[in-house]
Design an enzyme around this catalytic site. Sequence first.
Site, mmCIF file in Angstrom:
data_model
loop_
_atom_site.group_PDB
_atom_site.id
_atom_site.type_symbol
_atom_site.label_atom_id
_atom_site.label_comp_id
_atom_site.label_asym_id
_atom_site.label_seq_id
_atom_site.Cartn_x
_atom_site.Cartn_y
_atom_site.Cartn_z
ATOM 1 C CG ASP A 186 -5.506 -8.112 15.097
ATOM 2 O OD1 ASP A 186 -6.383 -7.277 15.383
ATOM 3 O OD2 ASP A 186 -4.314 -7.961 15.418
ATOM 4 C CG ASP A 230 -2.164 -0.824 1.042
ATOM 5 O OD1 ASP A 230 -2.312 -1.445 -0.018
ATOM 6 O OD2 ASP A 230 -2.996 -0.870 1.973
#
Length: 538
Positions: A244, A93
């Site tokens: 997560d 990214d």
Amino acid sequence: MLYALGLTMFALVTLCALFLLGMLTYHLFLVMRYRSLRGPDPEPASHWPEADLPHVTVQLPIYNEGELAANILAHAAALDYPHDRLEIQLLDDSDDGLTSDNASRKIAELKKSHPDIRFQYFHRADRTGFKAGALRLGTENARGDYLAIFDADFNIPPDYLRRTIHFFRDPAIGAVQARWDYANDNSWFFTRLQANKLDAHQMFEQTARARSGLSAIFHGTAGIWRAQALLDSGGWDCLSEVEDVELTVRAAVKGWRVVYLDHYRLLSELPESVLGFVRQQMRWKRGWTRVVLHYSLFILRAPIPWRVRLDLLQRIQLSWGPICALVMTLGVLPYFMIAERIGMSLPAGMLYITSLTLSLIVRHYETKTLNEDPKLRAVLNLPRGLRFLPLSYLVLNLGMLWPLSQATLEGFRPGQVWEVTPKSTTTKGSAGHFQQQGYGKIPGYVLGSLLLCSLGVLFAVLSMYLLFPLATLFYAMMAAGSGWIGWRLLKDVRVKKEQNQAVEGLEIKSEQHPASYKQSEKENKPHVPRQPAKGRRG
């Protein structure tokens, strides 16, 4: 009216104190549980024959990581695993140009030296969904039945896949998580405090819960997922900054188990500045608030055993701890004054004394257990005057009260605030590192910390004058912790502002003298590979 307000405040502080007592009691249970269950890591019940080892995709999400991008690619390619069953995805990214160029060159080099490994490189034009969005793109194009994820600052041991992959012979295992370790824990006493805090989390919150049959939290890196478990749990969601944790909750509700390896540890990098650590913790805290708001009812209604349901609920509700601690600490003097007025001085005093005593007991057994770790960290030399202070409690608990409370409340606002924690090779002046910093002014969490220090000193003196010694103690500790954190943040913000100004000046100079300060457009253009069609799984 004033009397009713006082009673309301008394009730609020009491509730916060009781909540913290519950947290401390549960944490003490986990510490003692770890002490009774500690020992070697679990081993797989069976192993795949060499010829039947499954396909694995190694996913490497990066953002403006500089030299670390090439390092993590080299670590992944050095894995001791059949190359014809290994795929490496770089999920880039970056928008600094340099990182992407370095990564492209490294991949080209590795393709020549490791021709049997399948490499995929995805460079996104925008950071939609941030890390979760990058992982979702990678997963859609992965061919592996198992997905290993590593952040750029991790050193991947060559035996990682052989150490973890065989656990998946058990069809109930959804993920395997290795413990984090730190290459720079002895840089200075603040990195040591971080390491000790994270060691305690991984030993007591993670290992104790996993070995008790409860769900360990996937840490977002140094872990490997069964692709089917990830798909069954809804895949990567971009709801919060702790993708997560979201995935862990959904996987636990679906019945997938997480194996946690306490003694298998992967080296990574701790934030070396107080600013880096505080911003990292604030990002996580905002994410936890979103998880609480979005998943509490989801867990309550889940068709899972009550023991698992209660454990997940209490685990995510711990996010309210900093706000409760701030209310309890800041309100101690008026609380005692109101208690004296309504004839409840003894219960009020006992509540605070019990909290302080239980906290000291927890810290004692935490420290004792950490010191008994077979991989005990090297002794850190401290000035004599600091050796007997509860530095971790003062700095990381009381000193962080304002930033973490502020971030908890910011989690109620829509939209993520994703700031990548800078590493040693992070591109200087990168917009995605502390993008909301506002370097032209002092950030609110810095002013808030300094304000808490001032209030702590003021109320400590007032409490001493009014003969409330317990309140004096609490205010003095708050002033010490908040003052140190606020002072260090103020220094770090000024340093960061100077660095950004230097980078901006270099960019202006580069535009004025392109031949001297930057590569040709052709050399500097990031490599953006065409995304391949979705590959097979298997």
